[in-house]
Structures are given as C-alpha cells and as structure tokens.
Write a protein that holds these residues in place. Sequence first.
Motif, PDB file in Angstrom:
ATOM      1  N   MET A 168      48.269  39.725  66.425  1.00 22.51           N
ATOM      2  CA  MET A 168      48.088  40.184  65.054  1.00 22.51           C
ATOM      3  C   MET A 168      46.883  41.117  64.911  1.00 22.51           C
ATOM      4  O   MET A 168      46.915  42.078  64.137  1.00 22.51           O
ATOM      5  CB  MET A 168      47.936  38.981  64.132  1.00 22.51           C
ATOM      6  CG  MET A 168      49.145  38.056  64.111  1.00 22.51           C
ATOM      7  SD  MET A 168      50.601  38.805  63.355  1.00 22.51           S
ATOM      8  CE  MET A 168      50.206  38.611  61.628  1.00 22.51           C
ATOM      9  N   ALA A 169      45.822  40.841  65.659  1.00 18.56           N
ATOM     10  CA  ALA A 169      44.634  41.691  65.585  1.00 18.56           C
ATOM     11  C   ALA A 169      44.957  43.113  66.048  1.00 18.56           C
ATOM     12  O   ALA A 169      44.551  44.097  65.414  1.00 18.56           O
ATOM     13  CB  ALA A 169      43.505  41.099  66.423  1.00 18.56           C
ATOM     14  N   MET A 170      45.683  43.242  67.164  1.00 19.02           N
ATOM     15  CA  MET A 170      46.015  44.576  67.660  1.00 19.02           C
ATOM     16  C   MET A 170      46.954  45.310  66.713  1.00 19.02           C
ATOM     17  O   MET A 170      46.786  46.511  66.451  1.00 19.02           O
ATOM     18  CB  MET A 170      46.634  44.501  69.054  1.00 19.02           C
ATOM     19  CG  MET A 170      46.943  45.865  69.653  1.00 19.02           C
ATOM     20  SD  MET A 170      45.470  46.893  69.910  1.00 19.02           S
ATOM     21  CE  MET A 170      44.983  46.326  71.545  1.00 19.02           C
ATOM     22  N   GLU A 171      47.935  44.596  66.170  1.00 19.60           N
ATOM     23  CA  GLU A 171      48.850  45.250  65.243  1.00 19.60           C
ATOM     24  C   GLU A 171      48.124  45.698  63.976  1.00 19.60           C
ATOM     25  O   GLU A 171      48.468  46.719  63.372  1.00 19.60           O
ATOM     26  CB  GLU A 171      50.008  44.310  64.895  1.00 19.60           C
ATOM     27  CG  GLU A 171      50.958  44.041  66.056  1.00 19.60           C
ATOM     28  CD  GLU A 171      51.611  45.299  66.600  1.00 19.60           C
ATOM     29  OE1 GLU A 171      51.904  46.223  65.809  1.00 19.60           O
ATOM     30  OE2 GLU A 171      51.839  45.372  67.828  1.00 19.60           O
ATOM     31  N   SER A 172      47.115  44.942  63.585  1.00 26.05           N
ATOM     32  CA  SER A 172      46.342  45.295  62.395  1.00 26.05           C
ATOM     33  C   SER A 172      45.545  46.583  62.610  1.00 26.05           C
ATOM     34  O   SER A 172      45.587  47.503  61.789  1.00 26.05           O
ATOM     35  CB  SER A 172      45.396  44.150  62.033  1.00 26.05           C
ATOM     36  OG  SER A 172      44.624  44.477  60.892  1.00 26.05           O
ATOM     37  N   TRP A 313      46.632  38.080  56.366  1.00 28.48           N
ATOM     38  CA  TRP A 313      47.537  38.019  57.504  1.00 28.48           C
ATOM     39  C   TRP A 313      48.994  38.107  57.076  1.00 28.48           C
ATOM     40  O   TRP A 313      49.833  38.611  57.841  1.00 28.48           O
ATOM     41  CB  TRP A 313      47.281  36.761  58.320  1.00 28.48           C
ATOM     42  CG  TRP A 313      45.987  36.823  59.079  1.00 28.48           C
ATOM     43  CD1 TRP A 313      44.904  36.004  58.942  1.00 28.48           C
ATOM     44  CD2 TRP A 313      45.634  37.778  60.086  1.00 28.48           C
ATOM     45  NE1 TRP A 313      43.903  36.389  59.794  1.00 28.48           N
ATOM     46  CE2 TRP A 313      44.318  37.465  60.505  1.00 28.48           C
ATOM     47  CE3 TRP A 313      46.291  38.855  60.674  1.00 28.48           C
ATOM     48  CZ2 TRP A 313      43.660  38.194  61.493  1.00 28.48           C
ATOM     49  CZ3 TRP A 313      45.630  39.586  61.649  1.00 28.48           C
ATOM     50  CH2 TRP A 313      44.329  39.258  62.050  1.00 28.48           C
ATOM     51  N   ASP A 314      49.313  37.683  55.868  1.00 25.01           N
ATOM     52  CA  ASP A 314      50.679  37.845  55.370  1.00 25.01           C
ATOM     53  C   ASP A 314      50.997  39.335  55.200  1.00 25.01           C
ATOM     54  O   ASP A 314      52.112  39.784  55.504  1.00 25.01           O
ATOM     55  CB  ASP A 314      50.847  37.117  54.035  1.00 25.01           C
ATOM     56  CG  ASP A 314      52.292  37.107  53.571  1.00 25.01           C
ATOM     57  OD1 ASP A 314      53.112  36.427  54.219  1.00 25.01           O
ATOM     58  OD2 ASP A 314      52.616  37.792  52.583  1.00 25.01           O
ATOM     59  N   LYS A 315      50.002  40.104  54.769  1.00 18.66           N
ATOM     60  CA  LYS A 315      50.187  41.551  54.628  1.00 18.66           C
ATOM     61  C   LYS A 315      50.422  42.206  55.987  1.00 18.66           C
ATOM     62  O   LYS A 315      51.306  43.057  56.138  1.00 18.66           O
ATOM     63  CB  LYS A 315      48.952  42.158  53.953  1.00 18.66           C
ATOM     64  CG  LYS A 315      49.058  43.662  53.740  1.00 18.66           C
ATOM     65  CD  LYS A 315      47.801  44.212  53.078  1.00 18.66           C
ATOM     66  CE  LYS A 315      47.902  45.724  52.898  1.00 18.66           C
ATOM     67  NZ  LYS A 315      46.658  46.291  52.302  1.00 18.66           N
ATOM     68  N   VAL A 316      49.621  41.804  56.989  1.00 19.08           N
ATOM     69  CA  VAL A 316      49.789  42.361  58.338  1.00 19.08           C
ATOM     70  C   VAL A 316      51.180  42.033  58.885  1.00 19.08           C
ATOM     71  O   VAL A 316      51.863  42.891  59.452  1.00 19.08           O
ATOM     72  CB  VAL A 316      48.701  41.819  59.292  1.00 19.08           C
ATOM     73  CG1 VAL A 316      48.979  42.246  60.740  1.00 19.08           C
ATOM     74  CG2 VAL A 316      47.319  42.295  58.867  1.00 19.08           C
ATOM     75  N   ALA A 317      51.604  40.776  58.699  1.00 23.79           N
ATOM     76  CA  ALA A 317      52.923  40.357  59.201  1.00 23.79           C
ATOM     77  C   ALA A 317      54.050  41.107  58.505  1.00 23.79           C
ATOM     78  O   ALA A 317      55.012  41.547  59.153  1.00 23.79           O
ATOM     79  CB  ALA A 317      53.093  38.846  59.008  1.00 23.79           C
ATOM     80  N   THR A 318      53.928  41.281  57.194  1.00 24.74           N
ATOM     81  CA  THR A 318      54.975  41.966  56.421  1.00 24.74           C
ATOM     82  C   THR A 318      55.055  43.448  56.778  1.00 24.74           C
ATOM     83  O   THR A 318      56.144  43.989  57.015  1.00 24.74           O
ATOM     84  CB  THR A 318      54.700  41.811  54.912  1.00 24.74           C
ATOM     85  OG1 THR A 318      54.692  40.414  54.582  1.00 24.74           O
ATOM     86  CG2 THR A 318      55.786  42.511  54.097  1.00 24.74           C
ATOM     87  N   GLU A 319      53.896  44.105  56.829  1.00 23.56           N
ATOM     88  CA  GLU A 319      53.881  45.552  57.101  1.00 23.56           C
ATOM     89  C   GLU A 319      54.372  45.884  58.501  1.00 23.56           C
ATOM     90  O   GLU A 319      54.912  46.967  58.734  1.00 23.56           O
ATOM     91  CB  GLU A 319      52.464  46.098  56.905  1.00 23.56           C
ATOM     92  CG  GLU A 319      52.015  46.130  55.446  1.00 23.56           C
ATOM     93  CD  GLU A 319      50.602  46.664  55.282  1.00 23.56           C
ATOM     94  OE1 GLU A 319      49.915  46.826  56.315  1.00 23.56           O
ATOM     95  OE2 GLU A 319      50.210  46.925  54.124  1.00 23.56           O
ATOM     96  N   ASN A 320      54.171  44.945  59.445  1.00 23.45           N
ATOM     97  CA  ASN A 320      54.585  45.210  60.831  1.00 23.45           C
ATOM     98  C   ASN A 320      55.852  44.448  61.235  1.00 23.45           C
ATOM     99  O   ASN A 320      56.226  44.444  62.400  1.00 23.45           O
ATOM    100  CB  ASN A 320      53.436  44.831  61.775  1.00 23.45           C
ATOM    101  CG  ASN A 320      52.229  45.739  61.599  1.00 23.45           C
ATOM    102  OD1 ASN A 320      52.212  46.869  62.073  1.00 23.45           O
ATOM    103  ND2 ASN A 320      51.224  45.248  60.860  1.00 23.45           N
ATOM    104  N   ASN A 321      56.467  43.797  60.223  1.00 18.78           N
ATOM    105  CA  ASN A 321      57.734  43.081  60.454  1.00 18.78           C
ATOM    106  C   ASN A 321      57.629  42.077  61.596  1.00 18.78           C
ATOM    107  O   ASN A 321      58.479  42.018  62.506  1.00 18.78           O
ATOM    108  CB  ASN A 321      58.875  44.080  60.724  1.00 18.78           C
ATOM    109  CG  ASN A 321      60.234  43.429  60.609  1.00 18.78           C
ATOM    110  OD1 ASN A 321      60.436  42.474  59.838  1.00 18.78           O
ATOM    111  ND2 ASN A 321      61.204  43.907  61.377  1.00 18.78           N
ATOM    112  N   ILE A 322      56.566  41.251  61.579  1.00 12.25           N
ATOM    113  CA  ILE A 322      56.330  40.261  62.624  1.00 12.25           C
ATOM    114  C   ILE A 322      56.787  38.889  62.134  1.00 12.25           C
ATOM    115  O   ILE A 322      56.275  38.371  61.136  1.00 12.25           O
ATOM    116  CB  ILE A 322      54.846  40.195  63.006  1.00 12.25           C
ATOM    117  CG1 ILE A 322      54.354  41.560  63.497  1.00 12.25           C
ATOM    118  CG2 ILE A 322      54.621  39.138  64.088  1.00 12.25           C
ATOM    119  CD1 ILE A 322      52.853  41.637  63.694  1.00 12.25           C
ATOM    120  N   THR A 323      57.749  38.318  62.825  1.00  7.92           N
ATOM    121  CA  THR A 323      58.239  36.987  62.478  1.00  7.92           C
ATOM    122  C   THR A 323      58.497  36.191  63.757  1.00  7.92           C
ATOM    123  O   THR A 323      58.831  36.759  64.800  1.00  7.92           O
ATOM    124  CB  THR A 323      59.556  37.045  61.670  1.00  7.92           C
ATOM    125  OG1 THR A 323      60.554  37.716  62.448  1.00  7.92           O
ATOM    126  CG2 THR A 323      59.349  37.775  60.350  1.00  7.92           C
TER     127      THR A 323
END
Length: 325
Positions: A168-172, A313-323
Amino acid sequence: MMRKLALALVGLLAPTLLGAAPAVAQDYPSRTIRLIVPYPPGGSADLIGRMLADQLTERMRQTVIVENRGGASGAIGSEAVARAKPDGYTVLIGIADTHAIGPAVNKNLPYHPINDFEPISLLATQPLALAVGPAVKTDTLDAFVKAAQAAPDAISYASNGVGGIQHMAMESIASMAKFQPLHVPFPGSGPAMADVIGGHVDAIFISLQGGEALFKAGSLRALAIGAPNRLQAAPSIPTFAELGFPDFMAQQWYGLFAPKGLSTEIVDVLNKQVAVSMKDPKIADKLGAAGTTAIGSASAEFATFLKDQVVMWDKVATENNITVK
C-alpha cells in the motif's frame, strides 16, 4: 400501591447502581489480563506487546500475559478480541494492517475497526523507508521517480503480500508521483528482501529496524523515509516531505484496543498505565534505537488518529483498485 412500591425500591437501589461502575474500576484489575498479539512470536507487534505486558504487570500489580493468536493476516486474533467480553481482561495489539489497511482492502473481515473496538492508546509508530537494491543505480528519490515514470513497470518492487503496508505504501507514493510500478508480492518480508538484495527486484518499503544492518552493509540503500521528521536513529535518511511529497506518510503503527463497550472508567485506568509505561526508558529508548517512536497517547487522540487512518488507506485502496478476499 404496587407502582409506589416499585418506585420506592428504585429509589433505594439507585445510589448502589450509580456507584457500581466506579467500584468496578477501583477493583480493576483483580485477575490476569490477556494481551492478544494477532501475529506469531518474534515480530515488532510481539516485541512491543511483551515489553508493554512486563511494564503493566509491574505497575498494576497484576499479571498481564501475552497470547499470540496469529493467522489470516491478523484477523483471527483481532476477531477474538472483538467478540470478547468488554471487561478489561482481554485486550489487543492492533496495527495499521489489522485496523486500517485490512478493512480497506477486505470488506469481508469479521470485525469492524471502529465499531467493534474501544481504542485505548496509540503505542508507537514505525516509519518505513523506500529502499533499493543493486539493480537500481541511483541514490536519490528524484532519479528513482524519473526512472519509474519512464514507462509502466519500469521499476519493480517487492512486498510481503497483496494488501500489506509495503504494498500500500508503494502504491500510494506511485499515485502521488504518477508512475506505475510492477508489484512482486512474496509470502513474507524475508523472501521479499532477499530478492531485492539479489538484484531480482528493484525496491521495497522496509522499517529501519528491518533494514538497518542491510543499510550499513550496503546491501540496500535508503532513498527516503515516511516519517514527519528525520529519525535520530538514522539522521542521514531524508523524509519524503523534504523531497517534494509533503502529504506522503508511510508508517506502521501499534495500538492497544479493547472490545467495544468497555467502561470509560476502565479505559481511563488502562490508558494512564499505558501512557506511563510507553514513556519508560526500558521501552522508549529500546524502540527509539530501532527507529520506532514510543507514544502512549490519550484514548480520544487515538480514536481520531484511527478514523483518519481508516479514511486514508480506504482512499488508497479505492483509487488503486486494491482488494483481497
């Protein structure tokens, strides 16, 4: 007549009932407290949990035992505490992965990070550094970002699994810097670091504690650290804020939680003891030497911090489509 009798009984019992909660707090703790660590022994959460348990045992004059209940990326131990009786005798070491990132990437978790827990105190924060191995020839964040921007997948990075803080840190930061790295997940930080050191993968986010020896040996090079200020333990590593990313923060954090419904009085008792314990040099100095900052915050401050982390972190997950499931 019956109604008058009932009202009279209520009047007689009211002082007793009103005094019940403080009496419980005064007697607390009267037996062993279980501190659940939702990971196997040996990691940072376990280390902090055991140091805190020792301090609380000494200060509260009641045994606090650590119980490792690992599995499902921390979900098994976390759920166990969420479903426990809210009496102050079962508490949890929760971290960013269990109480902010996990809920953001997995909507099927068997607990809610806010609705199912009482936040007692933010115990410590542990910033992560962006480190590169021999496959990357640059020593600056700016050059690293430019190389990554050259083409999609131009830069690869390792993590300890999909949906973990390293991922998540790298995707952010990639989202902020507008590049698309190639994610190479591993079943743990050890194998991930081995491939970066071996030159098979370019980069990894890692704590100072996990990378200190590798930095000194030159096996890994730290480009920037996701802390608000430079660390006393590693003053030569610049922060992302210094290098043009003021809104980027990458840190693991550790907090003490109890099941939802724990009385305010017992929350206060625990919070005060935890605050003193985390400032004790036996904990603060040892953590500080490893790049981790001991805190011991007020419960209200921790509640606000937790809500902000969940949103971030919910914003990071949503913007990068991480599930994950």
